[in-house]
Design a protein around this motif. Sequence first.
Motif, short mmCIF file in Angstrom:
data_model
loop_
_atom_site.label_atom_id
_atom_site.label_comp_id
_atom_site.label_asym_id
_atom_site.label_seq_id
_atom_site.Cartn_x
_atom_site.Cartn_y
_atom_site.Cartn_z
N THR A 49 -101.73 -6.87 -27.14
CA THR A 49 -101.58 -8.05 -26.58
C THR A 49 -101.29 -8.24 -25.01
O THR A 49 -101.18 -9.17 -24.50
CB THR A 49 -100.38 -8.71 -27.18
N SER A 56 -107.63 -9.24 -25.02
CA SER A 56 -107.25 -10.28 -23.77
C SER A 56 -108.46 -10.08 -23.02
O SER A 56 -109.05 -10.91 -22.18
CB SER A 56 -106.25 -9.73 -23.00
N ARG A 81 -106.08 -14.04 -31.96
CA ARG A 81 -104.94 -13.64 -31.13
C ARG A 81 -103.46 -14.42 -31.88
O ARG A 81 -102.42 -13.84 -31.88
CB ARG A 81 -104.76 -14.26 -29.70
#
Length: 373
Positions: A49, A56, A81
């Motif tokens: 993350t 990302s 996500r």
Amino acid sequence: MSAPNKSYDPVEVEALKPEEIERMRDEALAAFAAAGDLEALHEAKIAHTGPASPLSLANREIGALPPQAKAEAGKRVGMARGAVSKALAARQVELEAERDARVLVEEAVDVTLAYDRVPTGARHPLTTLSERIEDVFVAMGYEVAEGPEVEAEWFNFDALNFEPDHPARAMQDTFFVQDGDGKADSGVVLRTHTSPVQVRSMLDREPPIYVICPGRVYRTDELDATHTPVFHQVELLAIDEGLTMADLKGTLDHMVQALFGAGVTTRLRPNYFPFTEPSAEMDMRCYVCRGESVGNPDRPCRTCSSEGWIELGGCGMVNPRVLVAAGIDPEKYSGFAFGFGIERMLMFRHNVEDMRDMVEGDVRFTRPFGMEI
């Protein structure tokens, strides 16, 4: 200039392909599930993350897409996500619960055990009282002076106006230190009082001199309830121009009030000491009955034996011969001195009946005095 490529397919961007997004999501979920503790979970969180995580980086690719393609790609990445964040939060709750349960077991305290298996210590009351006396006089501007316990006979007797045949010089009163040949007339003694420190202070300092001299002293007394061959004294010396017995009396009154409470006064009774002239015995008003037990059988006082006064020590104006021995002009300077035993004062303050309790090292005697600093 060419027009924008409106037929651009986001599927062609490798990082935004549906199967690639699913792979990134599944790897993150698997890493979270495999984390065995919070530290491992934190490492997995950064890897999946953080700013450099695959999801990302894929999210950054969306900005390069044409407007009509951003919505679909953003939805796909956002759902992945979101699933990753939800799984991370759920796993963190599980691991925190496991940690708390483990801590309750590993760090459990049995409150039924005895709390005083290692009893607290205590400072010796003689040390505490000596420091308190020093504080009283340091606050008045006096300096604490020290000297050797093995002392030259000149400092211990001659400089203090003790005649060669004075009884205090006899072996039944003083510990003499033998020389290398085993002779006792070495001229070295275990100091019988802290007065030699006064002589050393006068030799080392220029008037005005205001010093207090606490320390251990030695005399050939038998150990009993009121005597001990090793005990502690505190003596005071003031040398200045124009000092009188009135200054001595005021100093004594301040001392006893600081140590025994407001309203306690002193009185002086004529006496003789070789190193002071005039000399006096110092008494203080009984701090328990304040003199009200005198002639009053209904209110007897054990502290002063219903006499109203307690003998504390000796005092007087410094003998001019002592000033001359220390190289001080008695025509210009005068001084006063007094001294008393700290053990005796401890017995007064705390109703200690047997002096042997102070030297036997029994913690049952020292512990009630606590750790006053």
